[in-house]
Design a protein around this motif. Structure first.
Motif, PDB file in Angstrom:
ATOM      1  N   LEU A 179      76.713 -62.336  69.062  1.00 55.92           N
ATOM      2  CA  LEU A 179      75.337 -62.187  69.539  1.00 55.92           C
ATOM      3  C   LEU A 179      75.054 -63.078  70.748  1.00 55.92           C
ATOM      4  N   GLU A 180      75.713 -64.223  70.790  1.00 59.19           N
ATOM      5  CA  GLU A 180      75.586 -65.091  71.978  1.00 59.19           C
ATOM      6  C   GLU A 180      76.052 -64.339  73.221  1.00 59.19           C
ATOM      7  N   ARG A 181      77.133 -63.580  73.075  1.00 58.03           N
ATOM      8  CA  ARG A 181      77.643 -62.804  74.203  1.00 58.03           C
ATOM      9  C   ARG A 181      76.679 -61.681  74.570  1.00 58.03           C
ATOM     10  N   MET A 182      76.040 -61.080  73.579  1.00 53.14           N
ATOM     11  CA  MET A 182      75.067 -60.018  73.840  1.00 53.14           C
ATOM     12  C   MET A 182      73.854 -60.559  74.590  1.00 53.14           C
ATOM     13  N   ILE A 183      73.424 -61.743  74.222  1.00 54.18           N
ATOM     14  CA  ILE A 183      72.285 -62.365  74.908  1.00 54.18           C
ATOM     15  C   ILE A 183      72.643 -62.639  76.361  1.00 54.18           C
ATOM     16  N   ALA A 184      73.845 -63.160  76.585  1.00 54.98           N
ATOM     17  CA  ALA A 184      74.284 -63.446  77.949  1.00 54.98           C
ATOM     18  C   ALA A 184      74.392 -62.173  78.778  1.00 54.98           C
ATOM     19  N   ALA A 185      74.751 -61.077  78.128  1.00 58.09           N
ATOM     20  CA  ALA A 185      74.880 -59.795  78.821  1.00 58.09           C
ATOM     21  C   ALA A 185      73.550 -59.057  78.916  1.00 58.09           C
ATOM     22  N   GLN A 186      72.472 -59.661  78.418  1.00 53.76           N
ATOM     23  CA  GLN A 186      71.138 -59.047  78.396  1.00 53.76           C
ATOM     24  C   GLN A 186      71.168 -57.681  77.703  1.00 53.76           C
ATOM     25  N   ASP A 187      71.870 -57.659  76.581  1.00 49.11           N
ATOM     26  CA  ASP A 187      72.022 -56.415  75.825  1.00 49.11           C
ATOM     27  C   ASP A 187      71.592 -56.647  74.379  1.00 49.11           C
ATOM     28  N   SER A 188      71.629 -55.610  73.575  1.00 49.57           N
ATOM     29  CA  SER A 188      71.228 -55.715  72.176  1.00 49.57           C
ATOM     30  C   SER A 188      72.218 -54.958  71.309  1.00 49.57           C
ATOM     31  N   VAL A 189      72.040 -55.080  69.999  1.00 50.30           N
ATOM     32  CA  VAL A 189      72.985 -54.465  69.076  1.00 50.30           C
ATOM     33  C   VAL A 189      72.248 -54.065  67.793  1.00 50.30           C
ATOM     34  N   GLY A 190      72.812 -53.103  67.066  1.00 48.99           N
ATOM     35  CA  GLY A 190      72.228 -52.658  65.802  1.00 48.99           C
ATOM     36  C   GLY A 190      73.029 -53.160  64.619  1.00 48.99           C
ATOM     37  N   GLY A 191      72.743 -52.599  63.440  1.00 44.61           N
ATOM     38  CA  GLY A 191      73.460 -53.036  62.250  1.00 44.61           C
ATOM     39  C   GLY A 191      72.982 -52.322  61.006  1.00 44.61           C
ATOM     40  N   VAL A 192      73.471 -52.766  59.852  1.00 38.05           N
ATOM     41  CA  VAL A 192      73.168 -52.134  58.575  1.00 38.05           C
ATOM     42  C   VAL A 192      72.623 -53.155  57.591  1.00 38.05           C
ATOM     43  N   VAL A 193      71.524 -52.801  56.937  1.00 41.38           N
ATOM     44  CA  VAL A 193      70.961 -53.607  55.849  1.00 41.38           C
ATOM     45  C   VAL A 193      71.271 -52.904  54.542  1.00 41.38           C
ATOM     46  N   GLU A 194      71.822 -53.649  53.587  1.00 44.97           N
ATOM     47  CA  GLU A 194      72.099 -53.112  52.259  1.00 44.97           C
ATOM     48  C   GLU A 194      71.112 -53.721  51.274  1.00 44.97           C
ATOM     49  N   CYS A 195      70.680 -52.926  50.303  1.00 45.44           N
ATOM     50  CA  CYS A 195      69.685 -53.380  49.333  1.00 45.44           C
ATOM     51  C   CYS A 195      70.142 -53.054  47.915  1.00 45.44           C
ATOM     52  N   LEU A 196      70.011 -54.030  47.008  1.00 45.48           N
ATOM     53  CA  LEU A 196      70.406 -53.870  45.613  1.00 45.48           C
ATOM     54  C   LEU A 196      69.178 -54.003  44.717  1.00 45.48           C
ATOM     55  N   VAL A 197      69.026 -53.088  43.781  1.00 40.49           N
ATOM     56  CA  VAL A 197      67.932 -53.135  42.816  1.00 40.49           C
ATOM     57  C   VAL A 197      68.541 -53.252  41.422  1.00 40.49           C
ATOM     58  N   ASP A 198      68.228 -54.331  40.730  1.00 44.40           N
ATOM     59  CA  ASP A 198      68.772 -54.581  39.401  1.00 44.40           C
ATOM     60  C   ASP A 198      67.667 -54.555  38.348  1.00 44.40           C
ATOM     61  N   GLY A 199      68.060 -54.226  37.114  1.00 44.97           N
ATOM     62  CA  GLY A 199      67.108 -54.209  36.009  1.00 44.97           C
ATOM     63  C   GLY A 199      66.353 -52.910  35.852  1.00 44.97           C
ATOM     64  N   MET A 200      66.809 -51.858  36.529  1.00 41.13           N
ATOM     65  CA  MET A 200      66.102 -50.586  36.473  1.00 41.13           C
ATOM     66  C   MET A 200      66.244 -49.906  35.121  1.00 41.13           C
ATOM     67  N   PRO A 201      65.139 -49.418  34.562  1.00 43.64           N
ATOM     68  CA  PRO A 201      65.237 -48.585  33.367  1.00 43.64           C
ATOM     69  C   PRO A 201      65.720 -47.194  33.758  1.00 43.64           C
TER      70      PRO A 201
END
Length: 359
Positions: A194-216
């Motif tokens: 990300l430091e390199r992306m900032i220096a290049a004045q660019d951006s990047v995406g990604g993935v968020v994972e979510c866990l749900v526990d205790g579900m009936p």
């Protein structure tokens, strides 16, 4: 403007603009008697507020929540809960140079064509700052789910090509680094990228994972109000989300039935459980009692300082380099937003399911 409400029984309506006086939410349908105070909500808002690291916008907002109604002597009253966060560090002049220009990757053009005008100061209702209201409501939903023994935890699974290693997974590590990655090594490697992306004045995406526990078992409906369909709608309503998966997701399309099916068995306690969880905790639109696993894919932040070709509302082709304070990656701050929308969806369907049978 339609489309600012979500839910059936546990129903929310969000309001406000990025550069207005504030943003907020009204919750209708929260049961009475739930212990709730501003600190309960503030804990969640602190996880998404700007200015916490070099990888987030430098906008200096405290994002302090005020509960205006629906709580008395520390408990919900069963009446609408209104919450507000005031904007204190707007710099609208940063956007004056682009008031007539359509920013690539933003909703400027669509908004103007639909409504005949647009709030160019940070995108107005299209701004990511609208998610403050979702997170505030989600904090209440999470507290209500905790009453039923259900927990919702999200984290950054990947940013660009850098991904956490399941062998090093440690959820407690998520809160120890600014990227919200449950893997210390991956977080350090990603930070260098990300430091390199900032220096290049660019951006990047990604993935968020979510866990749900205790579900009936049995939360969700088997036709249009499927749990997975409802979660997809909720997560895809978050700005910048371009993909959604449950369980194995798109990988299931490459698997065989003999590989993808989760076999059942009766455990030592006489409970029917699954040997595997390729389905991600949902079968036939209903929770199956195992852990729910979902993922949201976020596109790169569209506001970048590199020169880009675009057009303006005068019919001219122009060039733009976006100034202001913007996240080089939105994914770390989006973690709590994914948690909020997941919790809001589950608590609503959980309450809807209370009338499924007489007993």
């Amino acid at each position: 403007m339609a489309g600012s409400t979500y839910g059936t029984i546990f129903r929310i309506m969000t309001w406000g603009e990025s550069h207005g006086k504030g943003v907020g939410v009204t919750i209708d349908g929260c049961p009475a008697g739930l212990p709730l105070c501003e600190e309960d909500v503030q804990t969640y808002l602190n996880r998404r507020k700007p200015g916490q690291s070099k990888f987030a916008t430098a906008r200096n907002e405290g994002d302090q929540v005020e509960i205006l109604s629906g709580v008395f002597e520390g408990k919900t009253t069963g009446t609408p809960i209104a919450m507000m966060v005031r904007n204190t560090d707007q710099r609208s002049k940063d956007y004056s140079a682009i008031m007539d220009v359509y920013r690539p990757g933003h909703a400027d053009y669509c908004f103007e064509q639909k409504y005949g005008f647009r709030d160019y100061r940070g995108g107005g209702r299209s701004s990511a700052r609208e998610t403050i209201a979702r997170v505030a409501a989600g904090a209440v939903a999470c507290k209500l789910l905790a009453h039923y023994g259900i927990t919702v935890n999200a984290y950054v699974k990947s940013i660009g090509e850098f991904e956490i290693d399941p062998k090093r997974f440690d959820l407690s590590e998520r809160d120890n680094n600014s990227l919200n990655m449950p893997d210390k090594v991956a977080a350090e490697e990603t930070a260098e990228f990300l430091e390199r992306m900032i220096a290049a004045q660019d951006s990047v995406g990604g993935v968020v994972e979510c866990l749900v526990d205790g579900m009936p078992v049995g939360v969700g409906e088997p036709v249009f109000d499927k749990l997975d369909a409802s979660l997809a709608r909720a997560i895809m309503s978050i700005g910048a989300v371009k993909g959604f998966e449950i369980g194995d997701g798109f990988a299931a399309a490459k698997a065989l039935g003999s590989q993808n099916n989760d076999e059942f068995y009766v455990d030592a306690y006489g409970k029917v459980v699954k040997k595997t969880n390729h389905a991600g905790g949902i079968l036939g639109g209903m929770s199956d009692g195992s852990q729910i696993v979902l993922r949201a894919a976020f596109k790169p932040t569209p506001s970048i300082a590199q020169p880009q070709k675009t057009a303006n509302n005068h019919g001219e082709n122009v060039e733009i380099a976006i100034k202001g304070r913007h996240d080089p990656v939105v994914v770390p701050r989006a973690v709590v937003v994914v948690e909020a929308m997941t919790a809001l969806t589950i608590v609503d369907l959980l309450l809807m399911g209370k009338n499924a049978r007489l007993d």
